[in-house]
Write a protein that holds these residues in place. Sequence first.
Motif, PDB file in Angstrom:
ATOM      1  N   HIS A 147     -13.355  20.722  16.042  1.00 23.60           N
ATOM      2  CA  HIS A 147     -14.656  20.057  16.188  1.00 23.60           C
ATOM      3  C   HIS A 147     -14.418  18.560  16.346  1.00 23.60           C
ATOM      4  CE1 HIS A 147     -13.620  19.499  11.957  1.00 23.60           C
ATOM      5  NE2 HIS A 147     -14.369  18.406  11.998  1.00 23.60           N
ATOM      6  N   LEU A 170     -10.879   9.727   5.766  1.00 24.02           N
ATOM      7  CA  LEU A 170     -10.458  10.900   5.004  1.00 24.02           C
ATOM      8  C   LEU A 170      -9.297  10.484   4.097  1.00 24.02           C
ATOM      9  CD1 LEU A 170     -10.225  14.359   6.519  1.00 24.02           C
ATOM     10  CD2 LEU A 170      -8.168  13.482   5.463  1.00 24.02           C
ATOM     11  N   MET A 228     -15.096  17.628  -1.452  1.00 21.76           N
ATOM     12  CA  MET A 228     -14.971  18.910  -0.746  1.00 21.76           C
ATOM     13  C   MET A 228     -13.929  19.799  -1.402  1.00 21.76           C
ATOM     14  SD  MET A 228     -14.143  19.051   3.320  1.00 21.76           S
ATOM     15  CE  MET A 228     -14.573  20.463   4.321  1.00 21.76           C
ATOM     16  N   ILE A 247     -13.967  12.369   1.502  1.00 23.94           N
ATOM     17  CA  ILE A 247     -14.165  11.843   2.863  1.00 23.94           C
ATOM     18  C   ILE A 247     -15.414  10.963   2.897  1.00 23.94           C
ATOM     19  CG2 ILE A 247     -14.409  12.467   5.309  1.00 23.94           C
ATOM     20  CD1 ILE A 247     -13.502  15.284   4.673  1.00 23.94           C
ATOM     21  N   TYR A 255     -11.812  23.554  -0.503  1.00 29.05           N
ATOM     22  CA  TYR A 255     -11.542  24.780   0.254  1.00 29.05           C
ATOM     23  C   TYR A 255     -10.934  25.784  -0.716  1.00 29.05           C
ATOM     24  CZ  TYR A 255     -11.482  21.809   4.503  1.00 29.05           C
ATOM     25  OH  TYR A 255     -11.769  20.931   5.521  1.00 29.05           O
ATOM     26  N   VAL A 276      -8.892  22.421  10.659  1.00 31.63           N
ATOM     27  CA  VAL A 276      -8.080  22.666   9.460  1.00 31.63           C
ATOM     28  C   VAL A 276      -7.605  24.112   9.519  1.00 31.63           C
ATOM     29  CG1 VAL A 276      -8.000  22.642   6.937  1.00 31.63           C
ATOM     30  CG2 VAL A 276      -9.431  20.981   8.138  1.00 31.63           C
ATOM     31  N   LEU A 291      -4.647  19.930   8.073  1.00 31.60           N
ATOM     32  CA  LEU A 291      -5.394  19.167   9.080  1.00 31.60           C
ATOM     33  C   LEU A 291      -4.539  19.005  10.342  1.00 31.60           C
ATOM     34  CD1 LEU A 291      -7.842  17.423   9.959  1.00 31.60           C
ATOM     35  CD2 LEU A 291      -6.773  15.492   8.780  1.00 31.60           C
ATOM     36  N   ARG A 296     -18.262  12.570   0.785  1.00 27.29           N
ATOM     37  CA  ARG A 296     -18.138  14.018   0.592  1.00 27.29           C
ATOM     38  C   ARG A 296     -17.027  14.338  -0.400  1.00 27.29           C
ATOM     39  NH1 ARG A 296     -17.328  18.036   5.657  1.00 27.29           N
ATOM     40  NH2 ARG A 296     -19.597  17.845   5.592  1.00 27.29           N
ATOM     41  N   PHE A 330     -18.053   9.588   5.601  1.00 29.42           N
ATOM     42  CA  PHE A 330     -18.502   9.683   6.990  1.00 29.42           C
ATOM     43  C   PHE A 330     -19.407   8.481   7.278  1.00 29.42           C
ATOM     44  CE2 PHE A 330     -17.498  14.088   5.940  1.00 29.42           C
ATOM     45  CZ  PHE A 330     -16.867  14.545   7.086  1.00 29.42           C
ATOM     46  N   ASP A 361     -16.198  14.886  14.951  1.00 33.01           N
ATOM     47  CA  ASP A 361     -17.158  14.417  13.948  1.00 33.01           C
ATOM     48  C   ASP A 361     -18.258  13.666  14.700  1.00 33.01           C
ATOM     49  OD1 ASP A 361     -15.531  15.444  11.970  1.00 33.01           O
ATOM     50  OD2 ASP A 361     -14.523  13.534  11.578  1.00 33.01           O
ATOM     51  N   HIS A 381     -10.369  18.010  16.086  1.00 38.20           N
ATOM     52  CA  HIS A 381      -9.444  18.296  14.983  1.00 38.20           C
ATOM     53  C   HIS A 381      -9.927  19.545  14.259  1.00 38.20           C
ATOM     54  CE1 HIS A 381     -12.577  15.545  13.492  1.00 38.20           C
ATOM     55  NE2 HIS A 381     -12.444  16.138  12.312  1.00 38.20           N
ATOM     56  N   ARG A 397      -7.857  23.371  -1.965  1.00 35.28           N
ATOM     57  CA  ARG A 397      -7.583  22.155  -1.176  1.00 35.28           C
ATOM     58  C   ARG A 397      -8.796  21.248  -1.299  1.00 35.28           C
ATOM     59  NH1 ARG A 397      -8.284  20.154   3.976  1.00 35.28           N
ATOM     60  NH2 ARG A 397      -6.460  19.292   5.032  1.00 35.28           N
TER      61      ARG A 397
HETATM   62  O1  LIG Z   1     -10.414  18.701   5.259  1.00 37.42           O
HETATM   63  C1  LIG Z   1      -9.908  18.078   6.171  1.00 37.42           C
HETATM   64  O2  LIG Z   1      -8.701  17.748   6.161  1.00 37.42           O
HETATM   65  C2  LIG Z   1     -10.742  17.720   7.392  1.00 37.42           C
HETATM   66  C3  LIG Z   1     -12.209  17.985   7.239  1.00 37.42           C
HETATM   67  C4  LIG Z   1     -13.014  17.666   8.457  1.00 37.42           C
HETATM   68  O3  LIG Z   1     -12.523  17.531   9.539  1.00 37.42           O
HETATM   69  C5  LIG Z   1     -14.470  17.482   8.318  1.00 37.42           C
HETATM   70  O4  LIG Z   1     -15.008  17.788   7.234  1.00 37.42           O
HETATM   71  O5  LIG Z   1     -15.111  17.028   9.287  1.00 37.42           O
END
Ligand SMILES: O=C(O)CCC(=O)C(=O)O
Length: 362
Positions: free
Chosen positions: A216, A225, A195, A291, A197, A275, A233, A193, A293, A218, A273, A287
């Motif tokens: 949430h 990550l 990502m 990541i 923000y 954010v 986080l 990913r 997964f 995962d 966890h 941000r």
């Molecule tokens: O952006 C982060 O630091 C965590 C993101 C996260 O927990 C997720 O995408 O499942």
Amino acid sequence: MATTQVELASPPTQAPALETKHKLDYADIPVLDFSTFDQPGGKEKLAAQLQEAVELNGFFYIVNFGLSQDDLQRQWLLGKEILQLPMEEKMKFRAKLEDGDYNGYRPLGSIEQFPGLRDNWECYHVFKFNPEYQKEHPDIVKDHYAEIEKFHRFVHQDVAYKVLRLIATVLELPEDFMVNHHRYESSCSSFLRYMKYYPRTPEENDKYKHIYTRGHTDFGSVTFLFSQPIAGLELQERDGSWKAVRHIPGSIVVNTADMLHFWTNGYLASCMHRVVSPPPEQAHMERFGLIYFLRPNDDARLQTVDSPLLRRLGLLDKKEREELEAKRNVRVGDWVPIQTKKNWTPFDQQPQSQREFQSLFH
Ligand SMILES: O=C(O)CCC(=O)C(=O)O
Ligand SMILES: [Fe+2]
């Protein structure tokens, strides 16, 4: 062709943002040095550290895992370039989210975070480089495809396999037990990913209770990550308190997730966890996230594994196991789209607690 504002073929020159000086209440998270993995006694020591981590919160850092700062920086820059493409370009590659498929672009605001309020992040997902996951990508991805493949495979087949070998060691299972459930060449929905923000104004942050991503778990097996300097986080300790996850340059923040929680009947924790908005001096910054997964083979089932450790701990208790087996006799390949689709339901139908996240029937 999409314009590349940063020439990825040359060494990155952009200075990374600085870690926050803000005093945050940081979680205690073990650091595993993978340069010791192949040294005599190295694996055993790392397995002991991993065991300590999973008995705490299921979070640990990995350092010295074999990728250079340059390798990592190129991935950060690539993510930045992909996500700064015009929206109509990104939308051409939108993932089939409604079908529970994450392969491709996941637009900004896909989740209803609070009633009537959408999230502030978007991402581009690259599934494995096996023929079955190939699809169209923007030029910037195509132009760097070989480099992304190298990174993708390294994270899965080198870093993740090592973690899986340590997990098998902790569970007193044959060393390749977990690796065999996560073979790169098999069908599974593991993905990388990129990502981003988008920052919110102070007024928006108040409206959103400072939440960028709600608490949430995962739902794969392990999440990798890549640590980055913009804070936010947090993990939830077993007493319910939220603690910040510190940025360690060049490290990977790793957490064990729901599938391992099921396989070990809760021994390997899948920690809640979230954010939150970054501290004041970083609150206006974009941000970025990088990541991986990790998910098991689609054909795997979610029953508890017969591990000598779990047996000794009473976690294979017959009655409980039978009940779990009945509930969890589900293929990973069927479970993943169900979980993915939960994201797109209206706020009041989304899982809230750890129990609800992990429920097969929610
Ligand atoms: O952006 C982060 O630091 C965590 C993101 C996260 O927990 C997720 O995408 O499942
Ligand atoms: Fe997460």
